[in-house]
Design a protein around this motif. Structure first.
Motif, mmCIF file in Angstrom:
data_model
loop_
_atom_site.group_PDB
_atom_site.id
_atom_site.type_symbol
_atom_site.label_atom_id
_atom_site.label_comp_id
_atom_site.label_asym_id
_atom_site.label_seq_id
_atom_site.Cartn_x
_atom_site.Cartn_y
_atom_site.Cartn_z
ATOM 1 N N CYS A 1 0.795 -1.238 0.000
ATOM 2 C CA CYS A 1 0.000 0.000 0.000
ATOM 3 C C CYS A 1 0.824 1.284 0.000
ATOM 4 C CB CYS A 1 -0.951 0.010 1.194
ATOM 5 S SG CYS A 1 -0.124 0.110 2.799
ATOM 6 N N ASN A 2 2.081 1.220 -0.440
ATOM 7 C CA ASN A 2 2.941 2.402 -0.365
ATOM 8 C C ASN A 2 2.327 3.597 -1.081
ATOM 9 O OD1 ASN A 2 4.637 0.489 0.746
ATOM 10 N ND2 ASN A 2 5.885 0.274 -1.082
ATOM 11 N N ARG A 3 1.908 3.389 -2.323
ATOM 12 C CA ARG A 3 1.366 4.497 -3.107
ATOM 13 C C ARG A 3 0.021 4.957 -2.555
ATOM 14 N NH1 ARG A 3 3.483 8.236 -6.727
ATOM 15 N NH2 ARG A 3 1.702 9.291 -7.691
ATOM 16 N N ALA A 4 -0.805 4.011 -2.143
ATOM 17 C CA ALA A 4 -2.126 4.371 -1.622
ATOM 18 C C ALA A 4 -2.006 5.283 -0.406
ATOM 19 C CB ALA A 4 -2.907 3.108 -1.266
ATOM 20 N N VAL A 5 -1.141 4.938 0.530
ATOM 21 C CA VAL A 5 -0.988 5.743 1.750
ATOM 22 C C VAL A 5 -0.379 7.101 1.421
ATOM 23 C CG1 VAL A 5 0.123 5.864 4.012
ATOM 24 C CG2 VAL A 5 -0.847 3.701 3.209
ATOM 25 N N ALA A 6 0.584 7.119 0.513
ATOM 26 C CA ALA A 6 1.204 8.381 0.118
ATOM 27 C C ALA A 6 0.183 9.318 -0.531
ATOM 28 C CB ALA A 6 2.371 8.131 -0.825
ATOM 29 N N GLU A 7 -0.660 8.775 -1.398
ATOM 30 C CA GLU A 7 -1.687 9.609 -2.035
ATOM 31 C C GLU A 7 -2.688 10.118 -1.007
ATOM 32 O OE1 GLU A 7 -3.529 7.756 -5.391
ATOM 33 O OE2 GLU A 7 -1.661 7.644 -6.540
ATOM 34 N N HIS A 8 -2.977 9.315 0.004
ATOM 35 C CA HIS A 8 -3.890 9.767 1.066
ATOM 36 C C HIS A 8 -3.275 10.927 1.840
ATOM 37 C CE1 HIS A 8 -7.496 8.898 3.492
ATOM 38 N NE2 HIS A 8 -6.769 9.314 4.529
ATOM 39 N N GLY B 1 7.874 25.399 18.189
ATOM 40 C CA GLY B 1 8.647 26.416 17.486
ATOM 41 C C GLY B 1 8.389 26.480 15.993
ATOM 42 N N LEU B 2 7.414 25.729 15.496
ATOM 43 C CA LEU B 2 7.097 25.765 14.072
ATOM 44 C C LEU B 2 6.624 27.147 13.644
ATOM 45 C CD1 LEU B 2 5.029 22.456 13.675
ATOM 46 C CD2 LEU B 2 7.393 22.837 12.936
ATOM 47 N N ARG B 3 6.739 27.409 12.349
ATOM 48 C CA ARG B 3 6.162 28.638 11.820
ATOM 49 C C ARG B 3 4.643 28.563 11.950
ATOM 50 N NH1 ARG B 3 8.582 29.965 6.005
ATOM 51 N NH2 ARG B 3 7.701 27.921 5.549
ATOM 52 N N PRO B 4 3.997 29.628 12.403
ATOM 53 C CA PRO B 4 2.546 29.594 12.555
ATOM 54 C C PRO B 4 1.851 29.216 11.254
ATOM 55 C CG PRO B 4 3.455 31.551 13.608
ATOM 56 C CD PRO B 4 4.584 30.912 12.846
ATOM 57 N N GLY B 5 0.886 28.319 11.359
ATOM 58 C CA GLY B 5 0.126 27.910 10.189
ATOM 59 C C GLY B 5 0.599 26.630 9.547
ATOM 60 N N THR B 6 1.654 25.998 10.075
ATOM 61 C CA THR B 6 2.156 24.747 9.505
ATOM 62 C C THR B 6 1.076 23.665 9.541
ATOM 63 O OG1 THR B 6 4.399 25.268 10.260
ATOM 64 C CG2 THR B 6 3.946 22.973 9.717
ATOM 65 N N ILE B 7 1.035 22.856 8.503
ATOM 66 C CA ILE B 7 0.081 21.754 8.432
ATOM 67 C C ILE B 7 0.791 20.462 8.807
ATOM 68 C CG2 ILE B 7 -1.234 20.323 6.801
ATOM 69 C CD1 ILE B 7 -1.992 22.947 5.389
ATOM 70 N N PHE B 8 0.135 19.663 9.647
ATOM 71 C CA PHE B 8 0.708 18.395 10.112
ATOM 72 C C PHE B 8 -0.194 17.248 9.692
ATOM 73 C CE2 PHE B 8 1.028 14.906 13.140
ATOM 74 C CZ PHE B 8 2.388 14.656 13.135
ATOM 75 N N VAL B 9 0.407 16.214 9.083
ATOM 76 C CA VAL B 9 -0.325 15.035 8.618
ATOM 77 C C VAL B 9 0.373 13.786 9.147
ATOM 78 C CG1 VAL B 9 -0.921 13.655 6.579
ATOM 79 C CG2 VAL B 9 -1.210 16.147 6.527
ATOM 80 N N ASN B 10 -0.408 12.848 9.682
ATOM 81 C CA ASN B 10 0.148 11.586 10.163
ATOM 82 C C ASN B 10 -0.593 10.430 9.513
ATOM 83 O OD1 ASN B 10 1.263 9.417 11.505
ATOM 84 N ND2 ASN B 10 0.856 10.187 13.567
ATOM 85 N N VAL B 11 0.141 9.641 8.709
ATOM 86 C CA VAL B 11 -0.413 8.432 8.085
ATOM 87 C C VAL B 11 0.363 7.197 8.538
ATOM 88 C CG1 VAL B 11 -1.400 9.561 6.062
ATOM 89 C CG2 VAL B 11 1.009 8.852 6.027
ATOM 90 N N ALA B 12 1.092 7.298 9.649
ATOM 91 C CA ALA B 12 1.953 6.207 10.101
ATOM 92 C C ALA B 12 1.357 5.499 11.313
ATOM 93 C CB ALA B 12 3.348 6.738 10.403
ATOM 94 N N ARG B 13 1.622 5.999 12.501
ATOM 95 C CA ARG B 13 1.088 5.465 13.741
ATOM 96 C C ARG B 13 0.661 6.619 14.645
ATOM 97 N NH1 ARG B 13 0.284 1.347 11.678
ATOM 98 N NH2 ARG B 13 0.982 -0.758 12.250
ATOM 99 N N GLY B 14 -0.526 6.490 15.229
ATOM 100 C CA GLY B 14 -1.074 7.561 16.046
ATOM 101 C C GLY B 14 -0.290 7.834 17.309
ATOM 102 N N GLU B 15 0.391 6.816 17.827
ATOM 103 C CA GLU B 15 1.164 6.998 19.053
ATOM 104 C C GLU B 15 2.286 8.010 18.884
ATOM 105 O OE1 GLU B 15 -0.506 2.792 19.155
ATOM 106 O OE2 GLU B 15 0.329 4.168 17.664
ATOM 107 N N LEU B 16 2.641 8.320 17.638
ATOM 108 C CA LEU B 16 3.709 9.288 17.382
ATOM 109 C C LEU B 16 3.246 10.731 17.562
ATOM 110 C CD1 LEU B 16 5.080 7.512 14.195
ATOM 111 C CD2 LEU B 16 6.288 7.695 16.378
#
Length: 341
Positions: free
Chosen positions: A114-121, A229-244
């Motif tokens: 599912c490498n491509r499927a998860v990446a596209e998600h 310390g991120l720049r305000p407005g940064t978008i964060f996406v997690n498709v790996a493991r929620g515990e992270l």
């Protein structure tokens, strides 16, 4: 530390002898694909949509069990099962079972379906957040464009943390969109990725995609302290493991204005969250409460651990599962084995 036990299973009860493998957590399309792939074999299989703990888990239903990521395998099944196949690219949950029980039962996983499927998600999530898609859908009712101005991907900095099978596909997609792609990983396997340290990457990221593996040492990796310390407005996406990326920390980062959007397909305390949503039981766990609060935000998109779920990936998943099962029945091990710790 439990005493190590042999992985050799006791013979199943007479009522279970008809089955070679039992599939837990098999949703409708997955079960259909598995049944189709099984037709050319003599493998005898059973299926359940529910996780192990959602059924009567007194005895394993077959010597070989196949799960995804939400089943809790009873510790007293150690010695009663001869193998575990997790139909997932991650295997931290089966490592945890072996660690808790001291049982060296052979375990297999599916690293390549599912490498491509998860990446596209992941791309789906970050682009929808950049264009404020949840708000756009809501504003359709009044055909009002106020507050809907988004941003384009081209020229933005995409930071991929964990550049493995999935992360490398995320990087390729970002490059195709004209993004400035940077990668963070201990092992630098891909020559076309601009590798940086985590600190360098976080400093100017517009989008962060977590595609890293979960280990015993990196739980809570994307904490409030690490991301504040991120720049305000940064978008964060997690498709790996929620515990992270604990939801409590992400909620605080949104409230502080650090994160401009959050896209999650995986969740800390995901088993409790899934059980709560399926049963409408009262919410007690603070992490689950935080995830449900995230779901109410219009700059958050949450999906039900579904990034893998394309027709192509489901077909590959079924075929790879059957290859694993055939190998295990014939030789007692797997083509793709979870390593011993």
């Amino acid at each position: 530390m439990p005493v190590s036990k042999s992985h050799k299973a006791k013979p199943p009860a007479a009522s279970e002898q008809a089955l070679d493998v039992f599939f837990y957590e098999a949703f409708q399309e997955e079960e259909e694909a598995l049944r189709c792939a099984l037709e050319r074999t003599g493998i005898r299989a059973g299926f359940s949509k529910g996780a192990i703990q959602e059924l009567d888990a007194g005895q394993p239903k077959a010597p070989l069990i196949s799960i995804r990521t939400q089943s809790l395998i009873p510790e007293d099944w150690a010695g009663r099962i001869s193998g575990i196949l997790t139909r997932s690219t991650g295997y931290d949950h089966v490592l945890g079972y072996r660690r808790r029980t001291g049982n060296d039962v052979p375990c297999g996983y599916l690293p390549l379906y599912c490498n491509r499927a998860v990446a596209e998600h992941a791309m789906l999530l970050w682009m929808a957040l950049m264009r404020k898609l949840p708000r756009q859908i809501e504003h359709f009712q009044s055909f009002n464009r106020d507050g809907l101005t988004g941003v384009e991907s081209c020229g933005k900095v995409l930071l991929v943390v964990g550049v493995g099978h999935i992360g490398s596909e995320v990087a390729r997609i970002g490059q195709g969109l004209g993004m400035r792609v940077r990668g963070v990983d201990v092992v630098k396997r891909y020559p076309d990725v601009d590798y940086v340290t985590l600190g360098e990457g976080l400093a100017d990221a517009d989008v962060i995609v977590c595609a890293m593996s979960l280990t015993t040492t990196n739980r809570g990796f994307f904490s409030h302290g690490r991301l504040k310390g991120l720049r305000p407005g940064t978008i964060f996406v997690n498709v790996a493991r929620g515990e992270l990326s604990p939801s409590i920390d992400l909620l605080r980062l949104l409230d502080d204005g650090v994160l401009g959007g959050v896209g999650l397909d995986v969740f800390d305390h995901e088993i409790d969250l899934a059980s709560t949503l399926r049963s409408a039981k009262p919410v007690c766990d603070p992490e689950t409460k935080a995830a449900l609060e995230l779901a109410r935000r219009d700059n958050v998109i949450l999906t039900p651990h579904n990034a893998f779920n394309t027709a192509e990936a489901v077909e590959r998943k079924a075929l790879h599962s059957i290859r694993q099962i055939e190998r295990f029945i014939a030789q007692g091990d797997f083509l793709w084995s979870v390593p011993l710790e």
